[in-house]
Motif scaffolding. Structure first.
Motif, mmCIF file in Angstrom:
data_model
loop_
_atom_site.group_PDB
_atom_site.id
_atom_site.type_symbol
_atom_site.label_atom_id
_atom_site.label_comp_id
_atom_site.label_asym_id
_atom_site.label_seq_id
_atom_site.Cartn_x
_atom_site.Cartn_y
_atom_site.Cartn_z
ATOM 1 N N GLY A 67 -16.315 69.648 36.441
ATOM 2 C CA GLY A 67 -17.683 69.395 36.871
ATOM 3 C C GLY A 67 -17.796 68.662 38.185
ATOM 4 O O GLY A 67 -18.897 68.460 38.696
ATOM 5 N N ALA A 121 -21.469 72.497 42.147
ATOM 6 C CA ALA A 121 -20.852 71.640 41.133
ATOM 7 C C ALA A 121 -21.866 70.595 40.697
ATOM 8 O O ALA A 121 -22.856 70.336 41.392
ATOM 9 N N GLN A 122 -21.613 69.981 39.527
ATOM 10 C CA GLN A 122 -22.542 68.987 38.992
ATOM 11 C C GLN A 122 -22.560 67.717 39.828
ATOM 12 O O GLN A 122 -23.602 67.129 40.068
ATOM 13 N N GLU A 239 -14.674 62.255 37.481
ATOM 14 C CA GLU A 239 -14.938 63.251 36.444
ATOM 15 C C GLU A 239 -15.201 62.604 35.091
ATOM 16 O O GLU A 239 -16.027 63.099 34.296
#
Length: 242
Positions: A67, A121-122, A239
């Protein structure tokens, strides 16, 4: 002697002029080209898909996508492809990577360029080598909702950094980014500083020797192994954050 108001005008003006001259010298200096081996990393394979665009090189993991992504700012006048031998390993670990191609080879001139990657991406870590580091710090400060971490390779910011997970990796034999200046940068108290014994400035990319750099006491392969290990540790911390 100039009056007080005039001195107040002269001081910042000289600072701006000095910065402009420094940028001009860097812009017209000979670019540092990626080695032939680094250029070969532009290929796609079973682990990583490489997408070459006008303003960036995107490294897309072929397997699991984490993520957190890394948007990376090259050093001044360094070919973006020079970082692929290292950053490809980051993508192989599942982290999407975007290596920017800054205007005139100077990331500091357009520190918002990495915004174009945010939808992929997050969350993001903004990273940079040498003068790419200040550009990365400015991008992070401008987008606290999207950028959660800062990765510095032989670099330090020119602005205060807060509320970020910071990893600062430097070589102890670097002749261009003084290790003491790296450690005294305006960074959070919990910054993870990682010294790579015997490493120099040019170990952070594959572009050959660099004028003014130090003399290494370790191999490029060993230095880069430690750089990548510390980079992956920093990305893993981001992460793992909620």
């Amino acid at each position: 002697m100039p009056s007080a108001p005039l001195r107040r005008w002269i001081t910042p003006s000289l600072a701006v002029l000095t910065a402009a001259i420094a940028c001009a010298v860097l812009i017209y200096a000979r670019p540092l080209a990626a080695t032939p081996a680094a250029q070969q990393e532009m290929r796609s394979d079973a682990a990583v898909t490489v997408v070459d665009r006008a303003t960036e090189i995107e490294l897309i993991p072929s397997g699991r996508h984490r993520g957190t992504g890394l948007v990376f700012h090259p050093g001044a006048r360094v070919d973006s492809r020079a970082y692929l031998p290292l950053l490809r390993q980051v993508a192989e670990a599942g982290y999407p990577v975007v290596v920017l191609k800054p205007p005139l080879g100077m990331a500091i001139l357009q520190s918002g360029q990495g915004e174009q990657a945010f939808g992929r991406a997050q969350r993001w870590v903004a990273g940079g080598h040498s003068l790419g580091g200040p550009a990365a710090a400015r991008l992070a400060n401008s987008h606290p909702d999207r950028v959660r971490g800062l990765l510095l390779w032989a670099s330090y910011p020119d602005v205060e950094v807060r509320d970020l997970d910071v990893t600062s990796i430097y070589g102890t034999r670097d002749g261009l980014s003084d290790p003491d200046a790296v450690r005294q940068a305006p960074l959070p108290a919990d910054t993870e500083f990682v010294a790579v014994p015997g490493a120099i400035h040019a170990h952070f990319g594959d572009y050959g020797p660099q004028s003014g750099d130090g003399q290494p006491t370790t191999s490029r392969a060993e230095a880069q192994r430690q750089i990548i290990a510390a980079t992956l540790d920093g990305l893993a911390r981001v992460e793992a954050r909620p």
